[in-house]
Design an enzyme around this catalytic site. Sequence first.
Site, PDB file in Angstrom:
ATOM      1  N   ASP A   1       0.853  -1.181   0.000  1.00  0.00           N
ATOM      2  CA  ASP A   1       0.000   0.000   0.000  1.00  0.00           C
ATOM      3  C   ASP A   1       0.888   1.229   0.000  1.00  0.00           C
ATOM      4  O   ASP A   1       1.903   1.258   0.702  1.00  0.00           O
ATOM      5  CB  ASP A   1      -0.876  -0.013   1.258  1.00  0.00           C
ATOM      6  CG  ASP A   1      -2.071   0.907   1.177  1.00  0.00           C
ATOM      7  OD1 ASP A   1      -1.913   2.036   0.676  1.00  0.00           O
ATOM      8  OD2 ASP A   1      -3.162   0.517   1.619  1.00  0.00           O
TER       9      ASP A   1
ATOM     10  N   ARG B   1      -0.781   4.400   0.197  1.00  0.00           N
ATOM     11  CA  ARG B   1      -1.664   5.489   0.609  1.00  0.00           C
ATOM     12  C   ARG B   1      -1.270   6.025   1.975  1.00  0.00           C
ATOM     13  O   ARG B   1      -2.125   6.246   2.830  1.00  0.00           O
ATOM     14  CB  ARG B   1      -3.116   5.004   0.686  1.00  0.00           C
ATOM     15  CG  ARG B   1      -3.785   4.788  -0.622  1.00  0.00           C
ATOM     16  CD  ARG B   1      -5.143   4.159  -0.394  1.00  0.00           C
ATOM     17  NE  ARG B   1      -5.011   2.895   0.308  1.00  0.00           N
ATOM     18  CZ  ARG B   1      -6.034   2.208   0.818  1.00  0.00           C
ATOM     19  NH1 ARG B   1      -7.245   2.694   0.735  1.00  0.00           N
ATOM     20  NH2 ARG B   1      -5.833   1.062   1.407  1.00  0.00           N
TER      21      ARG B   1
END
Length: 415
Positions: A328, A330
């Site tokens: 990830d 983000r």
Amino acid sequence: MPADTSAPRHIRLTSHAGGHGALPIQWGAATPAERGPVVGTTTKRSHRNVIGTHSGSYSVYRALAVAAGALSREHRADLTNTAPTDAIGPYPQWTDPGRIVSLDPWGATVADVFSNELAAGYDIRPTIAITKAHVVLPEVIEALQKGRLKPDGRFLLPGGAAQVTKAAIEPVWWLPGVAQRFGCSEADLRRVLFEETGGMYPELVTRSDLEVFLPPIGGQTVYIFGNPRDLANPEVELTARVHDECNGSDVFGSDICTCRPYLTHAIEECIQGAQRGGVGLVAYSRKEGRALGEVTKFLVYNARKRQVGGDTADQYFARTECVAGVQDMRFQELMPDVLHWLGVRKIHRLVSMSNMKYDAITGSGIEVGERVDIPAELIPADAQVEIEAKKAAGYFTPDAVPDTDALKQTRGRGL
């Protein structure tokens, strides 16, 4: 290799002509006059005081329009009647340089607060726009039909349209503050940004005096249900969701994840919160495919479905890492900035299961009360693998016991 900053600067190697006539920027100053405007114009290079250009993620399209002869390079925006429909701020967080590092808090009001500079010929453009709108979703209409929602003529109309204030926000990064958020030196941040964009912005390594960067990435949109001024009042109940973009689910209704169901559930909760006398907020960030992109996301879908044993919760995140090298991207360190821009000090009901988002919000000094899970009946059958994987990894649920080892390995994932 890092650029040799001792080498002579040549205009064809940099988008900055030297800064003669550029206005200074003092990030976190008490007034806009002291802070100074953000000027990313390409029409008068001596006025530029930032790295990058206005409308960063759309600047390439502007270049295409100029190259095709459809747009004059000298065009200046006429800001007549473009003022915000609602006043946001100023709030104390605006003048705390540690609270807001990824957007310009004065970005919606440049036509007003920098009118003298505009009159003097500086090409200053808003990085935030605030307007009124109706939001019409089939899920909200269904909630009306089933009696979960009731029209009030103020927040929700009889036909199912929700009345909102919405703001579009472009990223404006203060590099010293961004580096501090990520625990690295500003020099390292600048060097890596320069290298990983293929040398797109030489000023990152040649102009340490320019501290503000307009990155070529998507921004965010906020939708406010109720009075925007109430967002800053901790006595008024605030229902909020911070949502990261998922085009396949949010727009096209793909059922492999819970993104749209959770988003529409949050909107329903926000409407109900406003009708109770509170205020609702959805902050929507463009970080498609966990900021890995949609191509990577679709490759991962194929890899998950085709692996031996089929799509399983224990391999849900591992397959992403196999393709992308990371599970990830983000990272939520910059996410609370928009909340501070809105003056938020307390979220009474946070519609999210993500511990990463919760930790980022509370770590920035915002109090969180109740956390709202996604109702089981809203989870599509094909998304059960996703939800089970996230629960196993330590995502918030009212009755879940987190796997702390798995949680440490999945800190960046959001829902």
